[in-house]
Design an enzyme around this catalytic site. Structure first.
Site, PDB file in Angstrom:
ATOM      1  N   GLU A  82      45.846  -4.916 -48.052  1.00 33.55           N
ATOM      2  CA  GLU A  82      44.746  -6.169 -48.689  1.00 33.55           C
ATOM      3  C   GLU A  82      43.840  -5.764 -49.851  1.00 33.55           C
ATOM      4  O   GLU A  82      43.271  -6.514 -50.618  1.00 33.55           O
ATOM      5  CB  GLU A  82      44.264  -6.435 -47.499  1.00 33.55           C
ATOM      6  CG  GLU A  82      44.908  -7.026 -46.241  1.00 33.55           C
ATOM      7  CD  GLU A  82      44.354  -7.665 -44.958  1.00 33.55           C
ATOM      8  OE1 GLU A  82      44.298  -8.678 -44.559  1.00 33.55           O
ATOM      9  OE2 GLU A  82      43.862  -6.627 -44.360  1.00 33.55           O
ATOM     10  N   GLU A 107      50.600  -5.111 -39.118  1.00 37.02           N
ATOM     11  CA  GLU A 107      49.590  -5.427 -38.132  1.00 37.02           C
ATOM     12  C   GLU A 107      50.044  -6.008 -36.752  1.00 37.02           C
ATOM     13  O   GLU A 107      49.878  -5.708 -35.938  1.00 37.02           O
ATOM     14  CB  GLU A 107      48.635  -6.281 -38.721  1.00 37.02           C
ATOM     15  CG  GLU A 107      47.225  -5.658 -39.496  1.00 37.02           C
ATOM     16  CD  GLU A 107      47.713  -5.724 -41.028  1.00 37.02           C
ATOM     17  OE1 GLU A 107      46.877  -5.491 -41.841  1.00 37.02           O
ATOM     18  OE2 GLU A 107      48.915  -5.887 -41.334  1.00 37.02           O
TER      19      GLU A 107
END
Length: 683
Positions: A103, A123
């Site tokens: 990210e 995740e």
């Protein structure tokens, strides 16, 4: 300092240095924001190259902060600062850019990587979704389908594949920083692309029907898993809703999942697996290098162990009692590898190399130079003792001697072994080249070096090792025995095999206990019961004993707990079995069974047995029990393991339910360890 700034002409180099994996700790987050502010204020800086020291790029969140109240600055603030910086940033990726690390890279205007780097958003494996814009930015680089695949599956991709789909802008074979500087110096002289968040979704939009197809292809069969479906919805919103709305939805989803039971369970498993190969009791203990290993026995288990060793790059000497048996073992290995080639799992060259690394012998002298030998012969105490008597005579005194027994006492097997400190139990699970669990069973005489080397070997084999004490069945099979006995008690009290199996599937198991027995063969448990009886132990399997006497051994005989058509695996309710159950249970009171009652009557005695295993010191930690159940017996990972699930439910409630069933003779009374945990709330 976690963040250092250097200069190369007009390009500033920001380096993250937070060993061991450059995790996004609060200090790193603060340092990155400060770097943006410092460099934006410097008129001599034209662009910024983000690099990382050590063996990897930013590999994700700081696991030391998991489960703790989040501290500012939060990751979305860091990413917004980089993305909105006046000077364009480029991420130079080596090792892994995962989760929050990717990210951060997505916030940069450019991304370059070494060819062996990997990028991903895993995740979902922790019961979460990306929470700092990963779901929103990814489709703007790689398109809706690829973004959905990466987010929902959580599997990383290599840098060349990332280049193909547009996730990175350039890939280098070596000298990442210098190549990145040269590349960046050229591209900043040209018109800059818009920040990722300001771009349109790459590729064509998906219709409702196409999104349904994507969901069907990507989402797991078990619909109780929360994160995958929510991850897909986040990507869909990112492709169809305004950016601000999509970001808000992603963040809200992330925060709601972060405190969920599934996320807690998956975090528990993550930490347990992370520490499995390095338990505290072997810290600092030297290990031996295993380069050549012997395997005695070329049957299904022995061949599987040999392949597990070869997959890890360890050469193998396979020993069998005669040439014919040896050839069968070698053929078994070759056939399995060739099957993997046909399925596209490995290349023909890889298969050839692994097969070539197995040498066959029919005399124990062929094992004289091995560093380790693993016995995988018939589960008979005297047979195994005879094997180790021979091994003691021919193997080097520093060679580790290991038995693969699943039930027998390793200390009894080791009786008479020369230098018994090198002896240990290594209980692989079948098929050994696939199953992740390895129970490591030291005797009282096993040295710490032998124990530590066994854990190091497990890491090399990419297994999940768990130390187990000596008892019948160690950890996993001891608990399995309770499950099987409880399943029969429920049958005698009025349930049917299909009811029991359906209840356990509803609980999250891949199959019920009776289906599993039919698949593996009822004769396996029968042999174990026979051995237990010979040791003077009581066993409870009245129906299974009758079925074995009738020759109903499961699918291989077209009948076990269920009937099967020849060559078919579809289970059919059996009138024969129903009649056996009726006769055996004639004097047992019957009751109407709900799904939850069946689950509790099977699972909670397993919890109690696991508590006894801890009470007796057979398992060192409750997390070890959880790893055994997940990796050896298919316990649902999203529940976190047998004991974690009990904690999540509330051990006090577990105790009360056990007492309820114990009052009618269906379960044992809760043990002292379980009663103590009910007071503290944790194992």
């Amino acid at each position: 300092m976690n963040i250092a700034i250097e200069r190369s002409g007009a390009i500033a180099i920001v380096q993250v240095d937070n060993p061991p994996v450059n995790a996004l700790s609060r200090e790193v987050r603060s340092g990155l924001i400060a770097a943006v502010q410092t460099l934006d204020a410097d008129p001599s800086v034209q662009a910024v190259l983000l690099t990382c020291a050590g063996r990897t790029f930013i590999a994700g969140a700081d696991v030391n902060e998991f489960g703790k109240p989040p501290q500012a600055p939060h990751l979305p603030e860091v990413i917004a600062a980089i993305e909105q910086a006046a000077k364009p940033w480029a991420a130079a990726i080596h090792g892994s850019a995962l989760g929050g690390g990717l990210e951060v890279a997505l916030a940069c205007r450019f991304r370059v990587a070494l060819a062996n780097a990997q990028l991903g958003v895993p995740e979902v494996n922790l019961g979460l979704v990306p929470g700092a814009g990963g779901c929103v930015r990814l489709p703007r680089l790689v398109g809706a389908r690829k973004a959905a695949e990466m987010v929902v599956k959580g599997s990383p991709i290599k840098a060349p594949a990332a280049l193909d789909v547009g996730l990175v802008d350039a890939v280098f074979e070596n000298d990442l920083q210098q190549n990145a500087l040269t590349w960046l110096s050229a591209v900043v002289e040209q018109p800059l692309p818009a920040p990722v968040l300001q771009r349109s979704v790459a590729g064509a939009a998906l219709s409702s029907e196409e999104w349904e197809q994507v969901a069907k292809a990507l989402l797991p069969r078990d619909k109780r898993l929360q994160a995958p479906a929510m991850a897909l919805e986040c990507v869909k919103r990112a492709c169809e809703a305004p950016v601000a709305e999509a970001q808000a939805f992603e963040r809200e989803t992330f925060l709601s999942l972060r405190g969920s039971a599934q996320a807690r369970a998956l975090r528990h498993v993550f930490f347990a697996e992370r520490g499995a190969t390095r338990p505290p009791e072997i810290k600092g203990v030297d290990t031996k290098e295993i380069q050549l290993a012997g395997v005695v026995g070329g049957g299904t288990m022995g061949a599987g162990i040999a392949m597990a060793l070869r997959d890890a790059g360890i050469n193998v000497v396979l020993m069998e009692r005669d040439a014919e048996s040896l050839q069968r073992g070698l053929d078994r290995i070759s056939t399995t590898y060739q099957s993997s080639v046909k399925r596209g799992r490995i290349s023909a060259e890889t298969a050839e190399a692994r097969i070539a690394g197995v040498r066959g012998v029919t005399d124990y002298t062929g094992l004289a130079e091995v560093d380790l030998v693993i016995e995988a012969v018939f589960e008979d105490l005297q047979v195994k003792r005879d094997v180790f008597a021979q091994l003691s005579a021919v193997c080097r005194l520093d060679a580790i001697l290991a038995t693969n027994t699943s039930y027998l006492d390793p200390a009894a097997i080791a009786h008479g072994v020369v230098a018994p400190e090198r002896f240990i139990g290594l209980h692989f699970f079948s098929p050994a080249q696939i199953m992740k669990l390895l129970e490591i069973v030291p005797t009282a005489q096993t040295s710490m070096q032998t124990l530590a080397t066994s854990f190091a070997l497990a890491a090399k084999l990419r297994k999940i090792p768990v130390r187990a004490g000596i008892c019948d069945g160690f950890i996993g099979n001891r608990i399995l025995r309770v499950l099987r006995a409880q399943a029969e008690r429920v049958l005698l009290a009025g349930a049917t095999p299909s009811q029991v199996d359906a209840a356990m599937r509803a609980y999250g198991m891949p199959m019920g206990p009776f289906e599993a027995q039919d698949l593996g063969g009822l004769d396996i448990a029968a042999f174990q019961r026979k051995a237990a009886k010979e040791r003077g132990e009581e066993v409870f399997a009245p129906v299974a004993e009758q079925l074995c006497e009738m020759g109903r051994l499961g699918q291989k005989t077209n009948g076990g707990w269920y009937d099967y058509e020849p060559g078919e695996r579809k289970a059919i309710e059996s009138a024969v079995v129903a009649d056996v159950i009726a006769k055996v249970s004639a004097d047992v009171a019957k009751q109407a069974w709900t799904e939850q009652d069946i689950i509790d009557c099977l699972v909670l005695p397993m919890v109690n047995e696991a508590a006894l295993i801890l009470q007796e010191g057979i398992a060192q930690r409750s997390a070890d029990v959880d790893l055994v159940e997940i990796h050896g017996y298919g316990f649902p990972r999203w529940r976190g393991g047998l004991l974690q699930d009990a904690v999540e439910r509330g051990v006090g409630e577990v105790v009360e339910r056990l007492r309820h069933f114990a009052a009618v003779g269906m379960t044992p009374e809760p043990c002292q360890k379980l009663l103590a945990v009910a007071e503290t709330g944790t194992f």
